[in-house]
Design an enzyme around this catalytic site. Structure first.
Site, short mmCIF file in Angstrom:
data_model
loop_
_atom_site.label_atom_id
_atom_site.label_comp_id
_atom_site.label_asym_id
_atom_site.label_seq_id
_atom_site.Cartn_x
_atom_site.Cartn_y
_atom_site.Cartn_z
N MET A 79 0.82 -1.20 0.00
CA MET A 79 0.00 0.00 0.00
C MET A 79 0.86 1.27 0.00
O MET A 79 2.08 1.21 0.19
CB MET A 79 -0.92 0.01 1.22
CG MET A 79 -1.93 -1.13 1.23
SD MET A 79 -2.97 -1.17 2.70
CE MET A 79 -3.97 0.31 2.46
N ASP A 236 -2.62 -5.00 0.81
CA ASP A 236 -2.08 -6.29 1.25
C ASP A 236 -2.76 -6.86 2.49
O ASP A 236 -3.09 -8.06 2.54
CB ASP A 236 -0.56 -6.21 1.44
CG ASP A 236 -0.11 -5.00 2.26
OD1 ASP A 236 -0.97 -4.30 2.83
OD2 ASP A 236 1.11 -4.76 2.32
#
Length: 485
Positions: A79, A236
């Site tokens: 991210m 994730d």
């Protein structure tokens, strides 16, 4: 068949999932991080594409028949990274990653410009997030900022290359500080604070929705059929939660990786920025999650291995497990803030400490103190979240020690469940999101893994852990004024 692609920081993983939940094949390609200056962390997106080509060719060589049956692709990824593109879609500079720390001054600037930042975005301004990175580019690379026409997150740049579509999902977009997380839409106020507009942003979809279609040329090159859908995907941690079947409010996990994460799914937007809690969208519609993050979990054990001469982390934990109850009660206390701390203190200057050392203490006592201190830090993070309902799943490298898992269950006062296949992580979650985008039902697709072992808090340990935890918390409060500022 469904294909999950997980773009991590150290590797790109591809996973083929059958509609009977069998993992048919996995391929990996390593990635490297560039650190051209102190605090900087960057990757060239071209490296991501090369890694994708590598894993697709590996899957085709080993599983051509299965690959030809793929109906949809899901994406998961690291991210917060900033991929800057010009009007022609060309990458303007290396991507600035989640663990890049150069934009601390810009975090202060953003917080001052938008006093309601935590209320809208659900998070404090931290250098890891995307928006401060763009403020840094505007301040230090103004000509490049002026040429920036689009900003994409890492996995969404892969989607752009796969399909020609600029799209992001809610969970990953929630980590930018540009999303109104409660409304699940871009915030014009937050974008304006960084000199951007909606025109710079990708279109938004839910993680389980169809976002695009794979390019026919790529489908032919890799041996996939025509009209392969691409799901919205997820950041994730949200993808990992999907992979473990953690989708209902109150379900969550503890991750004992380099850093430590506690993730709890919620049915509403529940920000708590005052204690550095992350409040993000989950990968499914109408669902959110909270997350506490401590910066040194298994990495604190790695430090102790180097500092005190243990063979490895497993040997350290074996040594700690050998202490009897009186020795544990008399062990030193360890503050695990070797890299500062995020939840709940938001204290980048916090430091580690071994307190209470005597001539009687040896390596085993220190090993115990380190494992206990990390567990206490996770407890502090858990206290900032909505209480989990039932067991927390246990994942990450630290989960390999049954002794540490039991200690953590005792300290958190929550049962921990170790499931089969937790190492599949975000790639499995991405493949499941592809399955959902192809019409799968959440109840059938997002199954919990088979239970391998369960760790239930032992009532006899409760009083001792609570007493030492109170001393642990008092140490941080007493020492906070002593840390450099």
């Amino acid at each position: 068949m469904y294909l999950g692609l997980d773009l991590g920081t150290s590797e790109l993983k591809a996973l083929l999932l059958a509609d009977d939940h069998r993992i048919v094949g996995v391929a990996r390609a390593p990635l490297t991080v560039s650190r051209p200056q102190a605090l900087w962390s960057e990757q060239d997106p071209a490296q991501w594409w090369d890694a994708l080509e590598t894993v697709m060719q590996a899957l085709r060589a080993a599983h051509a028949e299965a690959l030809a049956q793929v109906r949809a692709i899901g994406l998961s990824g690291q991210m917060h990274g900033a991929v800057l593109l010009d009007a022609a879609g060309e990458v303007l500079r290396p991507a600035i990653l989640w663990n890049d720390g150069r934009s601390a001054a810009q975090c202060d600037e953003l917080a001052a410009a938008v006093p309601r930042l935590g209320e809208i975005a659900g998070n404090l301004a931290m250098p890891g997030f995307t928006a401060p990175k763009l403020l840094w580019v505007r301040a230090h690379e103004p000509a490049l900022f002026a040429r920036t026409a689009h900003v994409l997150l890492p996995k969404d740049w892969l989607r752009w290359r796969l399909s020609g579509e600029m799209v992001s999902d809610m969970s990953d977009a929630a980590g930018t500080l540009w999303l109104d997380v409660g409304a699940r839409d871009w915030s014009d106020e937050l974008l304006a604070a960084t000199g951007l507009t909606r025109a710079h942003m990708p279109r938004l979809v839910e993680g389980s929705a169809v976002s695009a279609v794979l390019s026919p040329d790529l489908a032919a090159r890799w041996g996939l059929g025509p009209q392969v859908a691409i799901a919205g995907g997820a950041g994730d941690n949200a993808a990992s939660a999907i992979g473990m079947g953690l989708v209902a409010p109150g379900q969550g996990f503890v991750s004992l990786g380099t850093s430590g994460v506690i993730f709890v799914a919620t049915d509403r937007f529940a920000p708590n920025p005052a204690q550095a809690v992350h409040a993000f969208c989950h990968a499914l519609p109408g669902r959110w999650h909270q997350m506490s993050v401590m910066l040194s979990a298994a990495s604190a054990l790695s430090w102790a291995v180097r500092a005190f001469g243990f063979a490895d982390e497993a040997a350290l934990l074996v040594s700690a497990a050998g202490l009897d109850a009186p020795a544990r009660a008399a062990a030193p206390l360890f503050l695990p803030y070797l890299s500062g701390e995020r939840s709940p203190h938001n204290d980048a200057q916090a430091q580690g400490l071994l307190f209470g050392l005597t001539h009687a203490h040896g390596p085993a006592d220190i090993a115990y103190a380190v494992a206990e201190g990390v567990s206490f830090g996770l407890h502090d993070g858990l206290d900032t979240l909505q209480p989990p309902q039932g067991d927390l799943a246990l994942v990450g490298g630290g989960a390999r020690s049954a002794w540490w898992a039991q200690l953590l269950a005792d300290i958190l006062e929550v049962p921990l469940a170790l499931g089969e296949g937790g190492e599949a992580g975000g790639a499995l979650g991405a493949a499941r999101l592809a399955w959902l985008a192809d019409g799968g039902r959440v109840e059938a697709v997002c199954r919990a893994p088979e239970l391998r072992q369960r760790f239930v808090p032992e009532a006899a340990q409760l009083a001792g852990h609570r007493a030492r935890h109170a001393r642990f918390q008092a140490l941080y409060r007493a020492l906070r004024p002593c840390f450099p500022r």
